[in-house]
Design a protein around this motif. Sequence first.
Motif, short mmCIF file in Angstrom:
data_model
loop_
_atom_site.label_atom_id
_atom_site.label_comp_id
_atom_site.label_asym_id
_atom_site.label_seq_id
_atom_site.Cartn_x
_atom_site.Cartn_y
_atom_site.Cartn_z
N ILE A 42 0.85 -1.37 -0.16
CA ILE A 42 -0.15 0.02 0.10
C ILE A 42 0.94 1.20 -0.10
CG2 ILE A 42 -1.75 1.34 1.29
CD1 ILE A 42 -2.93 -1.40 2.45
N TYR A 43 1.92 1.10 0.68
CA TYR A 43 2.96 2.24 0.92
C TYR A 43 3.42 2.63 -0.57
CZ TYR A 43 3.04 3.49 5.91
OH TYR A 43 2.69 3.81 7.25
N CYS A 44 3.83 1.66 -1.18
CA CYS A 44 4.52 1.68 -2.78
C CYS A 44 3.46 2.18 -3.57
CB CYS A 44 4.86 0.44 -3.23
SG CYS A 44 6.51 -0.27 -2.52
N GLN A 45 2.24 1.78 -3.58
CA GLN A 45 1.28 2.28 -4.47
C GLN A 45 1.14 3.75 -4.06
OE1 GLN A 45 -1.81 -0.77 -3.81
NE2 GLN A 45 -1.39 -1.13 -6.31
N LEU A 46 1.02 3.93 -2.78
CA LEU A 46 0.76 5.55 -2.33
C LEU A 46 1.86 6.33 -2.83
CD1 LEU A 46 -1.03 7.46 -0.88
CD2 LEU A 46 0.12 6.79 1.22
N SER A 47 2.99 5.94 -2.77
CA SER A 47 4.14 6.60 -3.12
C SER A 47 4.20 6.81 -4.57
CB SER A 47 5.46 5.58 -2.85
OG SER A 47 6.72 6.47 -3.07
N GLU A 48 3.76 5.93 -5.35
CA GLU A 48 3.86 6.19 -6.64
C GLU A 48 2.86 7.14 -7.17
OE1 GLU A 48 3.61 3.52 -11.01
OE2 GLU A 48 2.91 2.55 -9.23
N ALA A 49 1.48 7.07 -6.51
CA ALA A 49 0.67 8.05 -7.04
C ALA A 49 0.97 9.37 -6.49
CB ALA A 49 -0.59 7.44 -6.09
N LEU A 50 1.69 9.56 -5.29
CA LEU A 50 1.97 10.85 -4.90
C LEU A 50 2.95 11.43 -5.72
CD1 LEU A 50 1.97 10.16 -1.16
CD2 LEU A 50 0.72 11.70 -2.26
N TYR A 51 4.04 10.46 -6.40
CA TYR A 51 5.20 10.98 -7.17
C TYR A 51 4.50 11.48 -8.40
CZ TYR A 51 8.95 10.87 -10.57
OH TYR A 51 9.72 11.39 -11.41
N HIS A 52 3.31 10.80 -8.93
CA HIS A 52 2.88 11.56 -10.11
C HIS A 52 2.23 12.63 -10.04
CE1 HIS A 52 4.27 8.32 -12.81
NE2 HIS A 52 3.48 7.51 -11.97
N LYS A 53 1.51 12.77 -8.77
CA LYS A 53 0.80 13.95 -8.16
C LYS A 53 1.60 15.26 -7.97
CE LYS A 53 -2.48 15.67 -4.99
NZ LYS A 53 -3.14 15.59 -3.57
N GLY A 54 3.08 15.00 -7.85
CA GLY A 54 4.04 16.00 -7.73
C GLY A 54 4.57 16.21 -6.13
N SER A 55 3.85 15.32 -5.38
CA SER A 55 4.28 15.47 -3.86
C SER A 55 5.53 14.63 -3.69
CB SER A 55 2.91 15.02 -3.02
OG SER A 55 1.83 15.87 -3.27
N ARG A 56 6.58 14.96 -4.16
CA ARG A 56 7.71 14.09 -4.13
C ARG A 56 8.38 13.87 -2.68
NH1 ARG A 56 11.64 15.10 -9.51
NH2 ARG A 56 9.97 14.93 -10.95
N ASP A 57 8.30 14.91 -1.69
CA ASP A 57 8.86 14.51 -0.61
C ASP A 57 8.09 13.49 0.36
OD1 ASP A 57 10.57 16.37 -0.89
OD2 ASP A 57 9.65 18.04 -0.03
N VAL A 58 6.86 13.88 0.17
CA VAL A 58 5.86 12.60 0.72
C VAL A 58 5.94 11.33 0.13
CG1 VAL A 58 3.54 12.25 1.75
CG2 VAL A 58 4.19 14.40 1.44
N ALA A 59 6.24 11.26 -1.07
CA ALA A 59 6.21 10.18 -2.01
C ALA A 59 7.52 9.33 -1.47
CB ALA A 59 6.35 10.41 -3.36
N VAL A 60 8.57 9.96 -0.95
CA VAL A 60 9.87 9.51 -0.79
C VAL A 60 9.61 8.76 0.60
CG1 VAL A 60 12.23 9.98 0.21
CG2 VAL A 60 11.49 10.88 -1.92
N ASP A 61 8.80 9.59 1.35
CA ASP A 61 8.61 9.25 2.93
C ASP A 61 7.96 7.95 2.76
OD1 ASP A 61 10.00 11.24 4.19
OD2 ASP A 61 8.32 12.36 4.28
N CYS A 62 6.87 7.61 1.95
CA CYS A 62 6.14 6.39 1.87
C CYS A 62 7.10 5.22 1.30
CB CYS A 62 5.05 6.68 0.78
SG CYS A 62 3.63 7.87 1.80
N ALA A 63 7.88 5.79 0.43
CA ALA A 63 8.73 4.70 -0.25
C ALA A 63 9.66 4.33 0.89
CB ALA A 63 9.69 5.02 -1.43
N ARG A 64 10.03 4.87 1.81
CA ARG A 64 11.10 4.71 3.11
C ARG A 64 10.40 3.66 3.79
NH1 ARG A 64 12.79 10.65 3.82
NH2 ARG A 64 14.98 10.79 2.55
N SER A 65 9.05 3.91 3.97
CA SER A 65 7.92 3.13 5.13
C SER A 65 7.82 1.90 4.16
CB SER A 65 6.87 3.79 5.06
OG SER A 65 6.96 4.90 5.83
#
Length: 643
Positions: A40-63
């Motif tokens: 779920i964190y991975c999918q959320l990270s990918e979605a946030l990256y495409h949305k432009g929220s890169r910092d949060v996307a990185v946090d989700c990827a780390r999790s």
Amino acid sequence: MSDIGQIRQSVIGAAFAGDLEACLLNLGQRDIPDHERAWIYCQLSEALYHKGSRDVAVDCARSAFDLQPEKEEIANLCAWVFSNCGKHEEAALAYEQLLAIRPDWAAGHRHASGSFAAAGQLDRAISHGRKASDLDPHSFEFAFHAACLLETVGRPAQAAHYLMRAAALDPADAGVLRQLSATLFALDQSEQAVALALRAVALAPSDRLNALHATELLLRTNRYDEAAAIILDAVDIHREDPVALRLLSATQMLRGLTEDALAAIDRALDLSPEAAEYHLHRANLLYRLGRLDEAAEGFSRSAALDPSKPDAKRSQLTVYFDRGRFIEALAIGGELIQTSPDNEEYARAVLQVLHRRFEMLDGDYVVLGERQLRPRRELRPRPTIFAALQTQLRVIYALMIRETRTRLADSKLGYGWALLEPVLHILMLSLVFAVMMRGRPPIGDKFFIFYYTGIIPYHLFVHTSSSMTNAVSSNAPLLQLPLVSTFDVIIARGLVEVLTDLMVAIILLAGFFAVGIGLLPHDLPALSASVVAVSLFGCGIGLINAVINAFFKSWDKIWAQLTRTLYFCSGIFYVPGMMPDWIRDILAWNPILHAVDWFRSSFFPEYEPHWLDRSYLAIVAAVSVAAGLCLERGLRRHLYEPL
């Protein structure tokens, strides 16, 4: 699973709706298996990256990566997010995790190499880069990437291996050929490097980088005319390129076309007027042309543009000194010493200016701290010719002592080598020709004496003329002293060689007597005259060589090859009478052959060759000495000019 699917949809929907914080808090409180939570964190990270929220996307990827780093799909997506978000170190760790799962994944090693390189960890980047190319040797990009990394850390031999692989995969890529050429040149493979550079130019003649690189290599290998042909074509194509014009100027300067070189650097300065190095180069050209005031102005401009480099000020000091502007020279010297107080060369230059300044002073002077003027100094009388000659003789004697102490200092044998060299020559010739001539030399009955009479005059000429060739460059620091001239350092080295070879000759002759094979010369005045003639000839040619070598730095190597040819043309191990008449007539033009026969006839009374012309050797020696003295005196100022 349906609950997890709903959670996934709600989390991603909340992310797009902007209510991410509450959603993540809710996700953290849910009792979900780690692998599902990580996904779920991975999918959320990918979605946030495409949305432009890169910092949060990185946090989700780390999790996600913290939860399930061993899962291939998790590590793969996290590596992608980290890499695209500029988190190269974390991306590299994710790629290494993937490579633990798929160790033979060439593209993965390439990705890991790129990430480590971006993170500044070049050793690990090189390890993965080489692994990628070795796993997939047919990939041009992998080989070129590994080569670039190896060049960055200064490992040209290994870089050349991968560049050759890349060049074999795409022989028409001029950029790879150019880079391979530069690498091979760094490995001292100059011929191959130049060939590749020329090939790159042929493949892409309009590429300025290829032309500049090829020109520079040709200049470094002394192929000036070929370099000129390439850089002239490049300047015709790139008329507004100051770098090409600067290189054209250097090329024309090395070809001896100083006016053309000046015109080229003027064009470069029109395009880049603030380039300090261009002003420095132009000022050096003006100095060569004797336009000293303009040269001084150019050096001053260069120093003002780049105060961190003292070369311009050092050259400016030399120009002021040559122009007789000693006050300005002292001011520049003071700045140099203030900048580099431990630099001995600057101190010697200032001392030379002070000496000349004190010689020129003829008025009153004031000592700091005194209110009254000192009494007027009486001008020192101009030294007589005899006094000046005494001074010069003392200088030459001091230089000879210095040469005696430093000559062969790096050799463990020291001066023993000066004695060992002719002994080995004579021994080798005696052993070889004793067999060929069935135990009897061409003249007399002792091989050692026969070859002794050939080796000694030959060594007198070769040692003297060769050692004097590098006298100016080897003693450049001494030329800063006011009393030392180029003539002094050249002639001192020649005299040391003459005296050394004469001592060796005497010791050898004494040694022959000690073992019972000695022979005294029957005509001592003739022997002395032959030694004086060949020594003068060696000194005259040595003076000429020293002047030539100051302008053509490879002349000493060419001269070494020419003297090797003389070894076979001077009658050292044979008698010219053994040759056909037409060959002997050609050999008779060689002055050293006359020196050898003159010296040899002084030992063997029965040897009186009809082709021996003592006056020919004497005239050639006198002409060479006169020519050497004239060249040295006329070009003295240019023999150690600033570069």
